[in-house]
Design an enzyme around this catalytic site. Structure first.
Site, PDB file in Angstrom:
ATOM      1  N   HIS A  14      39.655  41.761  40.373  1.00  0.00           N
ATOM      2  CA  HIS A  14      40.187  42.879  40.855  1.00  0.00           C
ATOM      3  C   HIS A  14      41.541  42.741  41.517  1.00  0.00           C
ATOM      4  O   HIS A  14      42.618  43.189  41.316  1.00  0.00           O
ATOM      5  CB  HIS A  14      39.143  43.758  41.663  1.00  0.00           C
ATOM      6  CG  HIS A  14      39.640  45.152  42.057  1.00  0.00           C
ATOM      7  ND1 HIS A  14      40.059  45.955  40.559  1.00  0.00           N
ATOM      8  CD2 HIS A  14      39.826  46.042  42.771  1.00  0.00           C
ATOM      9  CE1 HIS A  14      40.545  47.090  41.274  1.00  0.00           C
ATOM     10  NE2 HIS A  14      40.003  47.155  42.389  1.00  0.00           N
ATOM     11  N   VAL A  15      41.664  41.505  42.648  1.00  0.00           N
ATOM     12  CA  VAL A  15      42.857  41.358  43.193  1.00  0.00           C
ATOM     13  C   VAL A  15      43.373  40.240  42.450  1.00  0.00           C
ATOM     14  O   VAL A  15      42.498  39.233  42.126  1.00  0.00           O
ATOM     15  CB  VAL A  15      42.519  41.065  44.698  1.00  0.00           C
ATOM     16  CG1 VAL A  15      43.454  40.304  45.370  1.00  0.00           C
ATOM     17  CG2 VAL A  15      41.998  41.996  45.571  1.00  0.00           C
TER      18      VAL A  15
ATOM     19  N   HIS B 170      43.960  46.205  46.973  1.00  0.00           N
ATOM     20  CA  HIS B 170      42.726  46.664  47.062  1.00  0.00           C
ATOM     21  C   HIS B 170      41.982  46.179  48.663  1.00  0.00           C
ATOM     22  O   HIS B 170      40.646  46.020  48.513  1.00  0.00           O
ATOM     23  CB  HIS B 170      41.838  46.021  45.991  1.00  0.00           C
ATOM     24  CG  HIS B 170      42.665  46.256  44.676  1.00  0.00           C
ATOM     25  ND1 HIS B 170      42.631  47.595  44.134  1.00  0.00           N
ATOM     26  CD2 HIS B 170      43.045  45.449  43.684  1.00  0.00           C
ATOM     27  CE1 HIS B 170      43.221  47.241  43.033  1.00  0.00           C
ATOM     28  NE2 HIS B 170      43.682  46.274  42.729  1.00  0.00           N
TER      29      HIS B 170
ATOM     30  N   HIS C  67      33.212  43.382  39.941  1.00  0.00           N
ATOM     31  CA  HIS C  67      34.617  43.168  39.810  1.00  0.00           C
ATOM     32  C   HIS C  67      35.402  43.522  41.074  1.00  0.00           C
ATOM     33  O   HIS C  67      36.238  42.331  41.461  1.00  0.00           O
ATOM     34  CB  HIS C  67      35.013  44.402  38.927  1.00  0.00           C
ATOM     35  CG  HIS C  67      36.614  44.574  38.583  1.00  0.00           C
ATOM     36  ND1 HIS C  67      36.908  43.353  38.031  1.00  0.00           N
ATOM     37  CD2 HIS C  67      37.511  45.484  38.795  1.00  0.00           C
ATOM     38  CE1 HIS C  67      38.344  43.618  37.871  1.00  0.00           C
ATOM     39  NE2 HIS C  67      38.661  44.865  38.364  1.00  0.00           N
TER      40      HIS C  67
END
Length: 552
Positions: A397-398, A370, A360
């Site tokens: 995630h980003v 992040h 992830h």
């Protein structure tokens, strides 16, 4: 172009786009960094679909299957999963009896002619919050059945449910993938991260369906049920901002059921392989986490020698996939690392030439969001993946798109993987637009604390950013980045060439249009573990971006 000399003529024809310009390859790089700035005419995000939206409503009666999904077990077997019964939410909830409805899958090669039947297991789970004003949840009955003895590249028709009631689903169909072989590959693989249930999510999924994949990788953060209070209502892009007095990070679990219905039309016929993200943590007061993720999805953990659903591997034709867990122990002394090393050591690259990994949170990321968040994981695991010649790494995630030049340990390296971030499927948290190298956007030491694991911040030890935490220009390992919602497709053509395409949501109605496209080329003679050499003459140099590297 230098790499074309060794490519068969028919493949060369396939490398030409509609305007007769060749699609670039990684052999043309590394490229000078390119940024496509966010188009202010586009929205940065959209609200979640309401629970009464037609794509989220339950449309079957009590004991009939819904939320039907597929996942690969082995090259000759498939997991079929579904839910029956009604979930409950309230102060006091009573779990359903999993044994009250059978778990059966009837299947065969001809429509309505089922020659085999398999039985499986069923269970329920609860999400409990013993706080004043919070509601508890208990699920419907979650069924998992493994059907085996399947032939490769073959269509199968199936129904699932309980034939004794009778309460069977309508007929569904899927096609099995090729057996592991250096000459056989899935037709097209869709890669999606951070999807959610917004209006943007619907565009992503509709676009994905148009691209007709034979396999889907879902790289974490599926539903975003934890952007809600347990009482439901309206979700928030920032939970802590909207609900500062919440006694725990709450979730509204019916969003999971809604997501299962939302995805069923595609994942009941195309296998979807998932890995957990931070929005799947969903802590309960007892310390239990990931309860919904672990219960709802069947993954080939046991089949791949893993003792955990947080990490596993599987084969699809000539590709070996590593699905790694960032929210479980990733240290070199832990069980995941030991499993990963064993899995890699027994891998036969003459049978599965391509090695693709996914987890992830990205290791390489030039956005403020992040930034260096999972640097500890990179420091523990990167050398093992590099030594075994991983070709491509996908992360989410980003909430933006970014493709890297081949890189290892923050250094351009012709044998490093191509890292790609696709964390912008359309979720409620909106798209990221700030880069760590933008003036005033470099995160502080208090930012980007991971929800699992330690903090391993570092300043760069060499190169243009030597001694600094952030570059003041786009890093040389970042080949291309843009803030857009969408999904990607990977089409492996042979043992050395794979076409990667980034499909932006805003391009869904345009013919032959995409946000980014490149051939990822393996060089096994140079880069396999037995042939990798330290030769300065082989190190890359930056070149100007290829004029067709990105479609505007």
């Amino acid at each position: 172009m230098k790499w074309m000399r060794s490519v068969p003529f028919l493949l060369i024809i396939g490398l030409i786009v509609a305007d007769d310009r060749p699609i670039p390859s990684t052999l043309d790089g590394p490229f000078l960094p390119v940024t496509r700035r966010f188009d202010p005419s586009l929205r940065r995000g959209s609200d979640d679909l309401p629970m009464d939206h037609p794509r989220l409503r339950k449309n079957v009666s009590y004991n009939f299957p819904e939320q039907i999904s597929l996942a690969i077990s082995t090259p000759t077997s498939m997991w079929v999963s579904w839910v029956t019964g009604d979930a409950q939410i309230g102060k006091n909830v009573t779990a359903l009896d999993p044994s009250s409805v059978a778990s059966e899958v009837w299947y065969g090669k001809k429509s309505r002619k089922y020659t085999s039947m398999r039985r499986g297991v069923s269970t329920v789970y609860s999400q409990l919050y013993p706080f004043e004003g919070l509601l508890n949840y208990t699920s419907g009955i979650v069924h998992h059945v493994r059907i085996d003895g399947l032939e490769p590249e073959t269509k199968y028709y199936y129904q699932c449910g309980d034939s004794s009631i009778p309460a069977l689903s309508k007929e569904h169909m899927f096609e099995t993938l090729p057996l592991p072989s250096k000459s056989s590959y899935p037709r097209k693989i869709a890669i999606v991260g951070d999807l959610g249930l917004t209006s943007n999510s619907t565009t992503t999924v509709d676009h994905l369906v148009e691209n007709d994949p034979s396999l889907i990788l879902m790289i974490g953060d599926l539903v975003y049920a934890n952007q809600y209070l347990t009482t439901g209502g309206k979700g928030a892009p920032c939970f802590s901002c909207a609900f500062p007095d919440a006694p725990i990070r709450e979730t509204y679990q019916p969003r999971w059921d809604a997501w299962g219905r939302f995805m069923e039309p595609v994942i009941s016929r195309v296998p979807m392989m998932v890995i957990e993200g931070n929005h799947e943590i969903e802590p309960q007061i007892s310390g239990v986490t990931f309860k919904s993720y672990l219960t709802r999805f069947a993954v080939p953990s046991a089949e791949s020698g893993s003792n955990s659903s947080f990490y596993y591997s599987f084969n699809a034709g000539g590709i070996h996939f590593l699905m790694l867990g960032a929210y479980t122990d990733y240290n070199a002394t832990g069980a995941q690392f030991a499993w990963l090393k064993e899995d890699l050591d027994k891998l036969d690259r003459t049978v599965t030439p391509w090695l693709v990994a996914a987890w992830h949170p990205p290791w390489y990321n030039s956005y403020s969001s992040h930034y260096q968040e999972f640097e500890c994981m990179r420091q523990e695991m990167e050398h093992l993946l590099y030594e075994h010649g991983v070709d491509i790494v996908f992360s989410g995630h980003v909430h933006a798109y970014e493709r890297m030049n081949r890189v290892y340990n923050y250094t351009l390296d012709p044998c490093g993987p191509v890292y790609i971030t696709v964390g912008d499927g359309g979720n409620i948290e909106k798209v990221d637009v700030d880069h760590a190298d933008d003036p005033g956007k470099c995160p502080s030491a208090r930012d980007n604390i991971p929800e699992f694991g330690g903090v391993c911040r570092l300043n760069y030890s060499s190169g243009p950013a030597e001694g600094k935490f952030c570059w003041n220009t786009q890093p040389e390992w970042s080949a291309f980045r843009e803030s857009s919602f969408g999904h990607g497709t990977l089409e492996v053509k042979n043992s050395t060439h794979a076409l990667w395409t980034w499909h932006r949501n805003q391009d869904v109605y345009k013919e032959e249009n995409h946000g980014d496209q490149i051939y990822i080329v393996r060089q096994p003679d140079l880069c396999l573990p037995t042939t990798k050499v330290l030769n300065l003459s082989l190190l890359p140099r930056l070149v100007l971006p290829h004029p067709t590297a990105h479609s505007y």
